[in-house]
Design an enzyme around this catalytic site. Structure first.
Site, PDB file in Angstrom:
ATOM      1  N   LYS A 180       0.791  -1.265   0.109  1.00 59.61           N
ATOM      2  CA  LYS A 180       0.056  -0.114   0.133  1.00 59.61           C
ATOM      3  C   LYS A 180       0.929   1.145  -0.033  1.00 59.61           C
ATOM      4  CE  LYS A 180      -1.287  -0.384   4.940  1.00 59.61           C
ATOM      5  NZ  LYS A 180      -0.084  -1.472   5.305  1.00 59.61           N
ATOM      6  N   ARG A 223      -6.072   1.770  11.322  1.00 54.07           N
ATOM      7  CA  ARG A 223      -5.671   0.480  11.985  1.00 54.07           C
ATOM      8  C   ARG A 223      -6.717   0.097  12.998  1.00 54.07           C
ATOM      9  NH1 ARG A 223       0.079   1.234   9.822  1.00 54.07           N
ATOM     10  NH2 ARG A 223       0.872  -0.778   9.741  1.00 54.07           N
ATOM     11  N   ARG A 232      14.312  -2.781   8.222  1.00 56.37           N
ATOM     12  CA  ARG A 232      13.347  -2.089   9.191  1.00 56.37           C
ATOM     13  C   ARG A 232      13.575  -3.187  10.615  1.00 56.37           C
ATOM     14  NH1 ARG A 232       7.790  -0.009   6.936  1.00 56.37           N
ATOM     15  NH2 ARG A 232       6.917  -0.775   8.827  1.00 56.37           N
ATOM     16  N   ARG A 277       3.293  -8.562  13.706  1.00 59.83           N
ATOM     17  CA  ARG A 277       2.321  -7.538  12.855  1.00 59.83           C
ATOM     18  C   ARG A 277       1.393  -8.239  12.215  1.00 59.83           C
ATOM     19  NH1 ARG A 277       6.869  -5.308   9.729  1.00 59.83           N
ATOM     20  NH2 ARG A 277       5.490  -3.875   8.621  1.00 59.83           N
TER      21      ARG A 277
HETATM   22  P1  AMP Z   1       4.019   1.012   8.719  1.00 62.23           P
HETATM   23  O1  AMP Z   1       5.094   1.568   8.119  1.00 62.23           O
HETATM   24  O2  AMP Z   1       2.489   1.718   8.045  1.00 62.23           O
HETATM   25  O3  AMP Z   1       4.039  -0.555   8.251  1.00 62.23           O
HETATM   26  O4  AMP Z   1       3.816   1.097  10.315  1.00 62.23           O
HETATM   27  C1  AMP Z   1       4.978   0.555  11.091  1.00 62.23           C
HETATM   28  C2  AMP Z   1       4.677   0.770  12.400  1.00 62.23           C
HETATM   29  O5  AMP Z   1       4.261   1.864  12.861  1.00 62.23           O
HETATM   30  C3  AMP Z   1       3.321   0.036  13.026  1.00 62.23           C
HETATM   31  O6  AMP Z   1       3.753  -1.633  13.043  1.00 62.23           O
HETATM   32  C4  AMP Z   1       2.827   0.600  14.058  1.00 62.23           C
HETATM   33  O7  AMP Z   1       3.925   0.141  15.195  1.00 62.23           O
HETATM   34  C5  AMP Z   1       3.274   2.113  13.820  1.00 62.23           C
HETATM   35  N1  AMP Z   1       2.059   2.659  13.227  1.00 62.23           N
HETATM   36  C6  AMP Z   1       1.788   3.344  11.868  1.00 62.23           C
HETATM   37  N2  AMP Z   1       0.487   3.547  11.627  1.00 62.23           N
HETATM   38  C7  AMP Z   1       0.124   3.327  12.793  1.00 62.23           C
HETATM   39  C8  AMP Z   1      -1.612   3.364  13.165  1.00 62.23           C
HETATM   40  N3  AMP Z   1      -2.372   4.113  12.257  1.00 62.23           N
HETATM   41  N4  AMP Z   1      -1.724   2.885  14.449  1.00 62.23           N
HETATM   42  C9  AMP Z   1      -1.043   2.400  15.203  1.00 62.23           C
HETATM   43  N5  AMP Z   1       0.362   2.118  14.862  1.00 62.23           N
HETATM   44  C10 AMP Z   1       0.695   2.720  13.798  1.00 62.23           C
END
Ligand code: AMP
Length: 219
Positions: A13, A88, A160, A171
Site C-alpha cells: 500500500k 488500523r 526495518r 504484526r
Molecule cells: P507501517 O510503516 O505503516 O508498516 O507502520 C509501521 C509501524 O508504525 C506499525 O507496526 C506501528 O507500530 C506504527 N503505526 C503506523 N501507523 C499506525 C497506526 N495507524 N496505528 C498504530 N500504529 C501505527
C-alpha cells in the site's frame, strides 16, 4: 479527495499509495513514516512510539489521532490526502471520521488490498528500505544491504527493525486482530470500500487500483 488505504503489512500500500498520490495530485500521509522520522529525531512522539514500533505492536490510538488531526488541518492537505497505514483500529476509524467532519469532509474511498499471509512473510523478510527516503526495495538479496538507494543517493539500504521474523509474525497477528475488523466498520458506516487483489506485479496492482479509483488514464 480523502482515500484510506487498508491492508496487511507488506501488501504494497505504500508503493501503490505513492502512485495514487501522483495520479490524483493529492499528498500521501504515512503514519509509519511520520513515526520513523520522529524516532530518528528523538522527539517525544518518537520516544513514546519506539517500544511499540520495535515489537510490531500498534502505537496508541491517541498518538495516531494527534498526527492525523495536525496533518489534515495543514494547507498542504487542502485538496485531500491518501492515508497510508491509517486507520488500523476501529477507534481510529471513528476518530478520523470526527476529525474530517470538523473540516467539512468525509472519507471518499477506502481501498482494501487483499493478499495471503504466506506471500507477505516472504515479501517482508526480503525487504530492505532506504534509511533516508524510506522507499522499500523488495526481493533484493542480503548482499545489497547497505547499498546506495536507487532513488536517493544520500541514503543506504537497511532492514526495518520491525521486519525481523518475530516482529513480522506479531504484526500479522495484530493486523488480523485489530485492523481486519475496520473493513466491516467501513462497510457498515462510511463511504465506498473496494477490494483490490494485491498479488501480481506492481504495475498490475496499480492498474487495478486506478480502475477502482476511476482514474485510469490520468496517471
Ligand atoms: P507501517 O510503516 O505503516 O508498516 O507502520 C509501521 C509501524 O508504525 C506499525 O507496526 C506501528 O507500530 C506504527 N503505526 C503506523 N501507523 C499506525 C497506526 N495507524 N496505528 C498504530 N500504529 C501505527
Amino acid at each position: 479527495m480523502i482515500v484510506v488505504l487498508l491492508g496487511p503489512p507488506g501488501c504494497g500500500k505504500g508503493t501503490q499509495g505513492e502512485r495514487l498520490s501522483a495520479a490524483l495530485k493529492v499528498p500521501k500521509i504515512s503514519t509509519g513514516d511520520v513515526i520513523r522520522s520522529a524516532m530518528k529525531a528523538g522527539t517525544p512522539l518518537g520516544l513514546e512510539a519506539k517500544s511499540y514500533y520495535d515489537k510490531g505492536d500498534l502505537v496508541p490510538d491517541s498518538l495516531i489521532l494527534d498526527i492525523i488531526r495536525e496533518t489534515l488541518a495543514a494547507p498542504e492537505q487542502a485538496r485531500g490526502a491518501i492515508l497510508d497505514g491509517v486507520v488500523r483500529t476501529t477507534p481510529q476509524a471513528e476518530g478520523l471520521a470526527t476529525v474530517l467532519a470538523g473540516l467539512g469532509r468525509t472519507v471518499d474511498l477506502v481501498l482494501m488490498f487483499q493478499i495471503a499471509d504466506d506471500e507477505l512473510v516472504g515479501r517482508l523478510s526480503s525487504r530492505v528500505v532506504c534509511e533516508a527516503c524510506q522507499s522499500p526495495f523488495s526481493g533484493r538479496n542480503p548482499g545489497e544491504l547497505h547499498a546506495e538507494c536507487l532513488k536517493d543517493p544520500a541514503g543506504h539500504l537497511v532492514r526495518r527493525k520491525d521486519d525481523d521474523p518475530d516482529a513480522i509474525r506479531n504484526r500479522l497477528n495484530v493486523y488480523h486482530a485489530q485492523t481486519a475488523p475496520v473493513v466491516a466498520w467501513y462497510k457498515a458506516n462510511a463511504g465506498p470500500l473496494v477490494e483490490i487483489n494485491a498479488v501480481g506485479t506492481v504495475e498490475d496492482v496499480t492498474a487495478r487500483m486506478l480502475k477502482a479509483a476511476g482514474q485510469i488514464g490520468s496517471a
